[in-house]
Design a protein around this motif. Structure first.
Motif, mmCIF file in Angstrom:
data_model
loop_
_atom_site.group_PDB
_atom_site.id
_atom_site.type_symbol
_atom_site.label_atom_id
_atom_site.label_comp_id
_atom_site.label_asym_id
_atom_site.label_seq_id
_atom_site.Cartn_x
_atom_site.Cartn_y
_atom_site.Cartn_z
ATOM 1 N N ASP A 7 0.801 -1.211 0.000
ATOM 2 C CA ASP A 7 0.000 0.000 0.000
ATOM 3 C C ASP A 7 0.834 1.260 0.000
ATOM 4 N N SER A 8 2.117 1.173 0.262
ATOM 5 C CA SER A 8 2.969 2.352 0.323
ATOM 6 C C SER A 8 3.953 2.312 -0.819
ATOM 7 N N LYS A 155 -5.288 19.225 -1.304
ATOM 8 C CA LYS A 155 -4.475 19.294 -2.511
ATOM 9 C C LYS A 155 -4.623 18.021 -3.336
ATOM 10 N N ARG A 156 -4.768 16.891 -2.656
ATOM 11 C CA ARG A 156 -4.994 15.651 -3.397
ATOM 12 C C ARG A 156 -6.414 15.588 -3.955
ATOM 13 N N ARG A 303 1.622 9.823 -9.889
ATOM 14 C CA ARG A 303 1.199 8.875 -8.867
ATOM 15 C C ARG A 303 -0.236 9.146 -8.416
ATOM 16 N N PRO A 304 -1.207 8.900 -9.276
ATOM 17 C CA PRO A 304 -2.609 9.133 -8.882
ATOM 18 C C PRO A 304 -3.001 8.269 -7.692
#
Length: 378
Positions: A7-8, A155-156, A303-304
């Motif tokens: 996940d990271s 921001k995301r 990196r969406p």
């Protein structure tokens, strides 16, 4: 649902960045929970919603500046409840012999054209409790929005906006970030002042803080403007005048359709075409306008943010909570809106309680925003 190594994503320094939940998932969770709150004025359920919000925010907020503002939403919620109670006490509607008398305010006579409104007079316990409950429902809805602002990275969230709303989204993102950054600037200036053995207090200390804070805000604004200019913000793109006119017409007609559909759904005497058909037509026109207007803005995303099982679980817990409260299955709908005339202790229905607790599962199904940890270099 704990974050795993899959996940990271590793960065250039050989570190592991913590898994961050998709911001849209947090907004769906918060908005659907606010929708569920609008269904009830049971104080026990409303306090349970506040407890769930507090747990989820405490468990899954990050160390970002915008993640420190939930306590201000709580103060705002308390202010809303207090204002509602004061207005109910001032603009009293009178009491009955069965009410519990508390105190009496000076009565101000009103003219004949102002009939139906009474200023001052006796105030009962039932009236204040009813006003506090109404204010508490609005306060819970504000706290739901505050939880979304605290948990979701603004921001995301800007990444997933349609191209036609990109400029508006940038303005909203900047506006949301102003207050946390201002608080951060004040704390930084105050810390520097203490390190320099500053002993000024009162207005003199305020003058020594205001100027550095304004200078810091101006510097941040210049950096933001330079970054936006370097990324081509505000460019017209390849859209023609005809395309812009068609986009505006589609959006205008779509908004009219949404308004007509909302009116048709709220008014039982309205024609059937003003209900779901008008709303569906308006939504289709808005989507067409957004897609057409988005062609003039070409954006790429590095990196969406992925939409995985954790996102489905968080968003689904909020949606399921709203569905259970609107479904009226397994409980008496009157338990969601208890009356204070006569004054009785409200009940705690099982299904709505489970529905709200189900929304609280977002506190452990979402990946934890753990600190950045280093990995062994191979």
């Amino acid at each position: 649902m704990e974050a795993t190594a899959a996940d990271s994503a590793p960065d250039q320094g050989g570190r592991r960045l913590p898994r961050i939940l998709h911001p849209v998932a947090w907004w769906v969770w918060a908005l659907t929970l606010a929708t569920a709150v609008s269904r009830t004025n049971n104080p026990l359920l409303l306090f349970l919603v506040l407890a769930v919000l507090g747990y989820v925010v405490t468990a899954r907020r990050t160390e970002a500046p915008w993640a420190r503002g939930f306590k201000y939403y709580l103060w705002l919620a308390l202010t809303v409840v207090a204002i509602r109670v004061v207005f109910r006490a001032v603009f009293a509607t009178g009491i009955t012999p069965h009410d519990h008398f508390l105190f009496s305010l000076p009565h101000i006579p009103t003219p004949d054209w102002y009939a139906g409104i009474r200023i001052g007079g006796p105030v009962s316990l039932e009236a204040l409790l009813s006003a506090a409950t109404d204010g508490l429902r609005l306060a819970c809805m504000l706290c739901c929005i505050g939880a979304a602002n605290t948990l979701a990275n603004p921001k995301r969230a800007l990444r997933v906006l349609p191209g036609a709303l990109y400029e508006l989204g940038v303005a909203v993102t900047v506006a949301i970030s102003v207050a946390p950054q201002l608080v951060q600037s004040v704390q930084r200036v105050s810390r520097a002042k203490r390190l320099r053995a500053g002993r000024a207090t009162g207005m003199k200390a305020l003058r020594t803080i205001v100027v550095p804070v304004l200078e810091d805000a101006l510097e941040r604004s210049l950096r933001l403007a330079a970054a936006m200019d370097s990324r081509g913000y505000g460019r017209a793109g390849t859209a023609t005048r005809r395309s812009r006119r068609i986009t505006g017409a589609l959006m205008l007609l779509g908004m009219c359709g949404l308004c007509a559909g909302a009116y048709g759904l709220l008014d039982a005497t309205a024609p059937a075409l003003l209900g779901l058909p008008a709303m569906a037509c308006g939504a289709a026109l808005c989507v067409a306008g957004l897609r057409l207007g988005g062609r003039r803005v070409t954006r790429t995303t590095y990196r969406p943010d992925p939409w995985r099982l954790a996102e489905w679980a968080v968003a689904g817990s909020g949606v399921l909570s709203a569905v259970l409260l609107f479904g009226n299955l397994g409980y008496d709908p009157a338990q969601l809106n208890p009356t204070f005339y006569p004054l009785t202790w409200p009940g705690l229905p099982l299904v709505p309680t489970v529905a709200i607790l189900l929304a609280g599962t977002a506190g452990f199904v979402a990946p934890p925003p753990g600190p950045v940890r280093r990995t062994d270099a191979s």
